[in-house]
Design a protein around this motif. Structure first.
Motif, mmCIF file in Angstrom:
data_model
loop_
_atom_site.group_PDB
_atom_site.id
_atom_site.type_symbol
_atom_site.label_atom_id
_atom_site.label_comp_id
_atom_site.label_asym_id
_atom_site.label_seq_id
_atom_site.Cartn_x
_atom_site.Cartn_y
_atom_site.Cartn_z
ATOM 1 N N ILE A 259 75.000 -33.865 26.532
ATOM 2 C CA ILE A 259 73.913 -32.903 26.684
ATOM 3 C C ILE A 259 73.183 -33.262 27.971
ATOM 4 C CG2 ILE A 259 71.721 -32.064 25.757
ATOM 5 C CD1 ILE A 259 72.860 -32.573 22.961
ATOM 6 N N THR A 260 73.046 -32.281 28.852
ATOM 7 C CA THR A 260 72.261 -32.491 30.065
ATOM 8 C C THR A 260 70.926 -31.787 29.903
ATOM 9 O OG1 THR A 260 73.249 -30.576 31.176
ATOM 10 C CG2 THR A 260 74.264 -32.726 31.588
ATOM 11 N N ILE A 261 69.926 -32.314 30.596
ATOM 12 C CA ILE A 261 68.601 -31.716 30.561
ATOM 13 C C ILE A 261 68.167 -31.395 31.983
ATOM 14 C CG2 ILE A 261 67.893 -32.812 28.408
ATOM 15 C CD1 ILE A 261 66.429 -34.923 30.022
ATOM 16 N N ALA A 262 67.376 -30.361 32.108
ATOM 17 C CA ALA A 262 66.862 -29.944 33.407
ATOM 18 C C ALA A 262 65.555 -29.191 33.189
ATOM 19 C CB ALA A 262 67.868 -29.041 34.116
ATOM 20 N N GLN B 6 70.409 -33.607 34.493
ATOM 21 C CA GLN B 6 70.527 -35.040 34.279
ATOM 22 C C GLN B 6 71.073 -35.275 32.869
ATOM 23 O OE1 GLN B 6 67.107 -38.086 33.911
ATOM 24 N NE2 GLN B 6 67.698 -38.092 36.058
ATOM 25 N N THR B 7 72.055 -36.165 32.743
ATOM 26 C CA THR B 7 72.633 -36.444 31.433
ATOM 27 C C THR B 7 71.584 -37.113 30.561
ATOM 28 O OG1 THR B 7 74.829 -36.718 32.392
ATOM 29 C CG2 THR B 7 74.487 -37.609 30.190
ATOM 30 N N GLY B 8 71.323 -36.528 29.404
ATOM 31 C CA GLY B 8 70.334 -37.067 28.491
ATOM 32 C C GLY B 8 70.943 -37.772 27.297
ATOM 33 N N TRP B 9 72.209 -37.434 26.957
ATOM 34 C CA TRP B 9 72.824 -37.967 25.741
ATOM 35 C C TRP B 9 74.330 -37.807 25.852
ATOM 36 C CZ3 TRP B 9 75.939 -35.576 22.119
ATOM 37 C CH2 TRP B 9 76.021 -36.131 20.848
ATOM 38 N N THR B 10 75.078 -38.813 25.441
ATOM 39 C CA THR B 10 76.538 -38.702 25.370
ATOM 40 C C THR B 10 77.043 -39.306 24.063
ATOM 41 O OG1 THR B 10 76.980 -40.822 26.469
ATOM 42 C CG2 THR B 10 76.853 -38.868 27.887
ATOM 43 N N ALA B 11 78.164 -38.788 23.621
ATOM 44 C CA ALA B 11 78.876 -39.341 22.466
ATOM 45 C C ALA B 11 80.336 -39.466 22.864
ATOM 46 C CB ALA B 11 78.741 -38.429 21.253
ATOM 47 N N SER C 206 60.389 -23.524 25.649
ATOM 48 C CA SER C 206 60.543 -24.902 26.082
ATOM 49 C C SER C 206 60.622 -24.977 27.598
ATOM 50 C CB SER C 206 61.815 -25.512 25.483
ATOM 51 O OG SER C 206 62.005 -26.824 25.992
ATOM 52 N N PRO C 207 59.927 -25.928 28.202
ATOM 53 C CA PRO C 207 60.043 -26.113 29.650
ATOM 54 C C PRO C 207 61.318 -26.866 30.041
ATOM 55 C CG PRO C 207 58.499 -27.688 28.759
ATOM 56 C CD PRO C 207 58.919 -26.809 27.610
ATOM 57 N N ILE C 208 62.133 -27.252 29.034
ATOM 58 C CA ILE C 208 63.371 -27.983 29.281
ATOM 59 C C ILE C 208 64.560 -27.085 28.956
ATOM 60 C CG2 ILE C 208 64.774 -29.990 28.676
ATOM 61 C CD1 ILE C 208 62.282 -31.352 27.702
ATOM 62 N N ALA C 209 65.568 -27.106 29.831
ATOM 63 C CA ALA C 209 66.829 -26.421 29.560
ATOM 64 C C ALA C 209 67.847 -27.475 29.137
ATOM 65 C CB ALA C 209 67.307 -25.692 30.808
ATOM 66 N N TYR C 210 68.534 -27.217 28.041
ATOM 67 C CA TYR C 210 69.573 -28.118 27.551
ATOM 68 C C TYR C 210 70.929 -27.458 27.744
ATOM 69 C CZ TYR C 210 65.674 -30.349 25.119
ATOM 70 O OH TYR C 210 64.494 -30.972 24.820
ATOM 71 N N ASN C 211 71.931 -28.243 28.115
ATOM 72 C CA ASN C 211 73.286 -27.729 28.244
ATOM 73 C C ASN C 211 74.232 -28.722 27.564
ATOM 74 O OD1 ASN C 211 75.431 -26.058 29.111
ATOM 75 N ND2 ASN C 211 75.811 -27.434 30.822
ATOM 76 N N ALA C 212 74.892 -28.262 26.506
ATOM 77 C CA ALA C 212 75.805 -29.121 25.748
ATOM 78 C C ALA C 212 77.237 -28.774 26.116
ATOM 79 C CB ALA C 212 75.579 -28.914 24.252
ATOM 80 N N PHE D 219 81.951 -42.900 16.783
ATOM 81 C CA PHE D 219 81.437 -42.581 18.114
ATOM 82 C C PHE D 219 80.554 -43.698 18.664
ATOM 83 C CE2 PHE D 219 82.411 -38.437 16.391
ATOM 84 C CZ PHE D 219 82.941 -37.760 17.481
ATOM 85 N N THR D 220 80.520 -43.779 19.986
ATOM 86 C CA THR D 220 79.562 -44.614 20.697
ATOM 87 C C THR D 220 78.590 -43.648 21.368
ATOM 88 O OG1 THR D 220 81.223 -46.305 21.123
ATOM 89 C CG2 THR D 220 79.260 -46.322 22.523
ATOM 90 N N TYR D 221 77.300 -43.862 21.168
ATOM 91 C CA TYR D 221 76.283 -42.969 21.725
ATOM 92 C C TYR D 221 75.531 -43.676 22.849
ATOM 93 C CZ TYR D 221 77.130 -40.436 17.401
ATOM 94 O OH TYR D 221 77.722 -39.764 16.366
ATOM 95 N N ALA D 222 75.153 -42.909 23.851
ATOM 96 C CA ALA D 222 74.376 -43.455 24.974
ATOM 97 C C ALA D 222 73.384 -42.406 25.436
ATOM 98 C CB ALA D 222 75.293 -43.855 26.119
ATOM 99 N N GLN D 223 72.281 -42.873 26.001
ATOM 100 C CA GLN D 223 71.256 -41.933 26.430
ATOM 101 C C GLN D 223 71.455 -41.397 27.837
ATOM 102 O OE1 GLN D 223 67.263 -43.480 26.452
ATOM 103 N NE2 GLN D 223 67.976 -45.516 26.901
ATOM 104 N N GLY D 224 72.530 -41.730 28.480
ATOM 105 C CA GLY D 224 72.834 -41.136 29.775
ATOM 106 C C GLY D 224 71.907 -41.616 30.879
ATOM 107 N N GLN D 225 71.584 -40.721 31.786
ATOM 108 C CA GLN D 225 70.802 -41.074 32.966
ATOM 109 C C GLN D 225 69.323 -41.256 32.667
ATOM 110 O OE1 GLN D 225 72.264 -37.520 34.940
ATOM 111 N NE2 GLN D 225 73.048 -38.812 36.599
ATOM 112 N N THR D 226 68.851 -40.721 31.570
ATOM 113 C CA THR D 226 67.429 -40.773 31.264
ATOM 114 C C THR D 226 67.070 -42.111 30.640
ATOM 115 O OG1 THR D 226 67.630 -38.424 30.790
ATOM 116 C CG2 THR D 226 65.540 -39.410 30.281
ATOM 117 N N THR D 227 67.233 -43.203 31.403
ATOM 118 C CA THR D 227 66.949 -44.530 30.861
ATOM 119 C C THR D 227 65.572 -45.035 31.263
ATOM 120 O OG1 THR D 227 68.084 -45.538 32.728
ATOM 121 C CG2 THR D 227 69.379 -45.201 30.727
ATOM 122 N N ALA D 228 64.975 -44.454 32.303
ATOM 123 C CA ALA D 228 63.611 -44.839 32.664
ATOM 124 C C ALA D 228 62.695 -44.412 31.523
ATOM 125 C CB ALA D 228 63.191 -44.167 33.966
#
Length: 117
Positions: A73-76, A51-56, A87-93, A31-40
């Motif tokens: 996985i997206t985070i919101a 917002q996309t937080g992680w991809t494989a 958790s104040p964060i919602a994750y969606n895989a 797999f190639t992994y990336a952190q998605g949109q959360t690069t700041a």
């Protein structure tokens, strides 16, 4: 996700990128992994929406799963239902959709969509 939850608990108002939260993705031959949109370095949690937080992405065909299929996985910001889980964060895989010529990727990771629930 535990590192992200801990970072939000400490900062109170921000989610962080991989470096900020202390996450180091190990290498993989499959797999190639990336952190998605959360690069700041940090992003305000308030109003954060899907917002996309992680991809494989698989590098080659895996059984009936086509190459270059993407798990993510997206985070919101959590709504009241998710906030009650602590958790104040919602994750969606999500797994690659079979209708996108991905084949049967969900069979490779049957519990992946339960992450964050």
């Amino acid at each position: 996700m535990k590192l992200q939850d801990a970072y939000v608990a400490e900062s109170g108002i921000y989610v962080g990128n991989w470096t900020t939260i202390g996450y180091n993705m190990p290498g993989s031959n499959n797999f190639t992994y990336a952190q998605g949109q959360t690069t700041a370095q940090t992003v305000a949690l308030a109003g954060l929406s899907a917002q996309t937080g992680w991809t494989a992405t698989n590098k080659a065909k895996l059984n009936d799963c086509a190459a270059n299929s993407v798990w993510q996985i997206t985070i919101a910001e959590a709504d009241n239902g998710n906030a009650s889980k602590g958790s104040p964060i919602a994750y969606n895989a999500t797994t690659p959709a079979a209708g996108n010529n991905a084949g049967d990727c969900a069979a490779l990771t049957p519990n992946f969509t339960k992450i964050g629930q």
